[in-house]
Design an enzyme around this catalytic site. Sequence first.
Site, PDB file in Angstrom:
ATOM      1  N   HIS A  13      -3.718   8.654   3.567  1.00 46.71           N
ATOM      2  CA  HIS A  13      -4.272   7.449   2.912  1.00 46.71           C
ATOM      3  C   HIS A  13      -4.481   7.776   1.432  1.00 46.71           C
ATOM      4  O   HIS A  13      -5.419   8.478   1.073  1.00 46.71           O
ATOM      5  CB  HIS A  13      -5.608   7.056   3.544  1.00 46.71           C
ATOM      6  CG  HIS A  13      -6.162   5.770   3.004  1.00 46.71           C
ATOM      7  ND1 HIS A  13      -6.575   4.741   3.824  1.00 46.71           N
ATOM      8  CD2 HIS A  13      -6.370   5.335   1.736  1.00 46.71           C
ATOM      9  CE1 HIS A  13      -7.016   3.738   3.081  1.00 46.71           C
ATOM     10  NE2 HIS A  13      -6.897   4.076   1.791  1.00 46.71           N
ATOM     11  N   HIS A  15      -4.099   6.334  -2.843  1.00 49.12           N
ATOM     12  CA  HIS A  15      -3.774   5.369  -3.906  1.00 49.12           C
ATOM     13  C   HIS A  15      -3.260   6.150  -5.107  1.00 49.12           C
ATOM     14  O   HIS A  15      -3.987   7.005  -5.638  1.00 49.12           O
ATOM     15  CB  HIS A  15      -5.025   4.591  -4.329  1.00 49.12           C
ATOM     16  CG  HIS A  15      -5.650   3.829  -3.208  1.00 49.12           C
ATOM     17  ND1 HIS A  15      -5.345   2.510  -2.945  1.00 49.12           N
ATOM     18  CD2 HIS A  15      -6.537   4.212  -2.254  1.00 49.12           C
ATOM     19  CE1 HIS A  15      -6.035   2.111  -1.882  1.00 49.12           C
ATOM     20  NE2 HIS A  15      -6.762   3.126  -1.443  1.00 49.12           N
ATOM     21  N   LYS A  97      -0.416  -2.350   5.987  1.00 52.50           N
ATOM     22  CA  LYS A  97      -1.853  -2.277   5.725  1.00 52.50           C
ATOM     23  C   LYS A  97      -2.497  -3.655   5.788  1.00 52.50           C
ATOM     24  O   LYS A  97      -2.063  -4.588   5.103  1.00 52.50           O
ATOM     25  CB  LYS A  97      -2.065  -1.664   4.332  1.00 52.50           C
ATOM     26  CG  LYS A  97      -3.513  -1.520   3.909  1.00 52.50           C
ATOM     27  CD  LYS A  97      -4.233  -0.422   4.662  1.00 52.50           C
ATOM     28  CE  LYS A  97      -5.727  -0.414   4.384  1.00 52.50           C
ATOM     29  NZ  LYS A  97      -6.103   0.399   3.235  1.00 52.50           N
ATOM     30  N   HIS A 134      -8.130  -1.706   6.967  1.00 54.71           N
ATOM     31  CA  HIS A 134      -9.393  -1.601   6.220  1.00 54.71           C
ATOM     32  C   HIS A 134     -10.396  -2.412   7.031  1.00 54.71           C
ATOM     33  O   HIS A 134     -10.406  -3.645   6.974  1.00 54.71           O
ATOM     34  CB  HIS A 134      -9.262  -2.151   4.790  1.00 54.71           C
ATOM     35  CG  HIS A 134     -10.528  -1.984   4.005  1.00 54.71           C
ATOM     36  ND1 HIS A 134     -10.649  -1.098   2.966  1.00 54.71           N
ATOM     37  CD2 HIS A 134     -11.758  -2.566   4.155  1.00 54.71           C
ATOM     38  CE1 HIS A 134     -11.895  -1.144   2.494  1.00 54.71           C
ATOM     39  NE2 HIS A 134     -12.581  -2.026   3.195  1.00 54.71           N
ATOM     40  N   HIS A 172     -10.273   5.338   6.894  1.00 53.19           N
ATOM     41  CA  HIS A 172     -11.515   5.826   6.273  1.00 53.19           C
ATOM     42  C   HIS A 172     -12.759   5.404   7.039  1.00 53.19           C
ATOM     43  O   HIS A 172     -13.596   4.657   6.521  1.00 53.19           O
ATOM     44  CB  HIS A 172     -11.622   5.424   4.799  1.00 53.19           C
ATOM     45  CG  HIS A 172     -11.217   4.010   4.453  1.00 53.19           C
ATOM     46  ND1 HIS A 172     -11.707   2.901   5.094  1.00 53.19           N
ATOM     47  CD2 HIS A 172     -10.358   3.526   3.520  1.00 53.19           C
ATOM     48  CE1 HIS A 172     -11.178   1.814   4.552  1.00 53.19           C
ATOM     49  NE2 HIS A 172     -10.354   2.163   3.612  1.00 53.19           N
ATOM     50  N   ASP A 245      -8.108   8.735   0.708  1.00 52.05           N
ATOM     51  CA  ASP A 245      -8.488   7.513  -0.008  1.00 52.05           C
ATOM     52  C   ASP A 245      -8.793   7.807  -1.471  1.00 52.05           C
ATOM     53  O   ASP A 245      -9.615   7.120  -2.095  1.00 52.05           O
ATOM     54  CB  ASP A 245      -9.666   6.791   0.660  1.00 52.05           C
ATOM     55  CG  ASP A 245      -9.731   5.325   0.242  1.00 52.05           C
ATOM     56  OD1 ASP A 245      -8.749   4.810  -0.340  1.00 52.05           O
ATOM     57  OD2 ASP A 245     -10.771   4.681   0.489  1.00 52.05           O
TER      58      ASP A 245
HETATM   59  O1  DOR Z   1     -13.129   2.479  -2.623  1.00 50.08           O
HETATM   60  C1  DOR Z   1     -12.043   1.997  -2.440  1.00 50.08           C
HETATM   61  N1  DOR Z   1     -11.095   1.986  -3.411  1.00 50.08           N
HETATM   62  N2  DOR Z   1     -11.771   1.450  -1.263  1.00 50.08           N
HETATM   63  C2  DOR Z   1     -10.637   0.777  -1.045  1.00 50.08           C
HETATM   64  O2  DOR Z   1     -10.479   0.276   0.044  1.00 50.08           O
HETATM   65  C3  DOR Z   1      -9.656   0.578  -2.129  1.00 50.08           C
HETATM   66  C4  DOR Z   1      -9.762   1.616  -3.135  1.00 50.08           C
HETATM   67  C5  DOR Z   1      -9.006   1.296  -4.415  1.00 50.08           C
HETATM   68  O3  DOR Z   1      -7.878   0.827  -4.347  1.00 50.08           O
HETATM   69  O4  DOR Z   1      -9.564   1.542  -5.479  1.00 50.08           O
HETATM   70 ZN    ZN Z   2      -7.869   3.054   0.288  1.00 52.04          ZN
END
Ligand code: DOR
Ligand code: ZN
Length: 345
Positions: A13, A15, A97, A134, A172, A245
């Site tokens: 997971h 980003h 997702k 999520h 998460h 995450d």
């Molecule tokens: O804290 C988070 N940040 N939770 C998420 O689900 C998305 C993520 C983000 O893309 O910044």
């Molecule tokens: Zn995330």
Amino acid sequence: MDQITIRMPDDFHLHVRDGAMLEGVIHHTVARFARAIIMPNLKPPVVTVSDAALYRERIQKVAGNAFEPLMTLYLTDQTNPQTIEAAKKSGFIHGVKLYPSGATTNSDAGVRELAGMDSVFRAMEEVDLPLLIHAEVTDPSIDIFARETVFLDRFLRKLPEKFPRLRIVFEHITTAAGAEFVTGAPPTVAATITPHHLLLNRNALFVGGIRPHNYCLPVLKKETDRLALMEAATSGNPRFFAGTDSAPHEKSTKENACGCAGIYNAHAAVELYAEAFDSMGALDKLEGFMSESGARFYGLPLNNRKLKLIRKNQIIPAAYNFAGLSVVPMRSGETISWSIEDAFE
Ligand code: DOR
Ligand code: ZN
């Protein structure tokens, strides 16, 4: 144990954003992980197979050949079964997702009507493409600390019965109830656990004042929840595995009257998981959690490369400067006790 060598981990997971941020952050992940499930919440989101193909190329260009981005699609109310079939056929899309619309960062285009998704879930079950969730309700009248458990009770508990072959990743997880659900659910259900939910509880949001860099969604929970996550992660149960995450945001968007959600941990993710497992006397369970269970759940081969960690202090910088974008990492300015020594064949 003062050192440990494990199979190269995967991050289930992650980003990485796009453009300058992508170019800055990806190297931290490449140094620690062979593969990562790439979250699709760009602006605009990754909704078609061709969006995912182009995003994958942009990642590969900066990450190099040693790293494999495992792409995902972003589910909307418009996603149809044909897109799911095309996603599976692509061979490079490994999940879809589900963001309830408004639940978190860049989720506006997410699903408004969960009840309308049955034909898409059926298609995912047919082609065997995992659903990544999520798991938070968006109802503003629900207490923010209860949004995961309410989602669990209203929606998630019923899903494996309704779609018994659908592989589901409860992303998460943050609560004892979430961990308990996964433990008792059929083997089609798994969960990712982040380093921050293992190491921090909600007090970390308010140490001597408000701490925007510890704000993420789902928000940090109570100490009893954190301890339940530690038990689950270190239990050796293969249905719990690493998903960082890691979610970079520019400093000024977090240090803001309305600071956004997301904790950046890619700079030291494996080291932080090692710290968590070490504190439980469970370093022998680290490799399964980091490098085996997730790959098996996703039907991927195990990595052959190795990663060696040693017990050695490292000082985390106050901030990283990624081409002018300042990102404040988890444990910014502090010393952590595990370091990466080497990655090798
Ligand atoms: O804290 C988070 N940040 N939770 C998420 O689900 C998305 C993520 C983000 O893309 O910044
Ligand atoms: Zn995330």
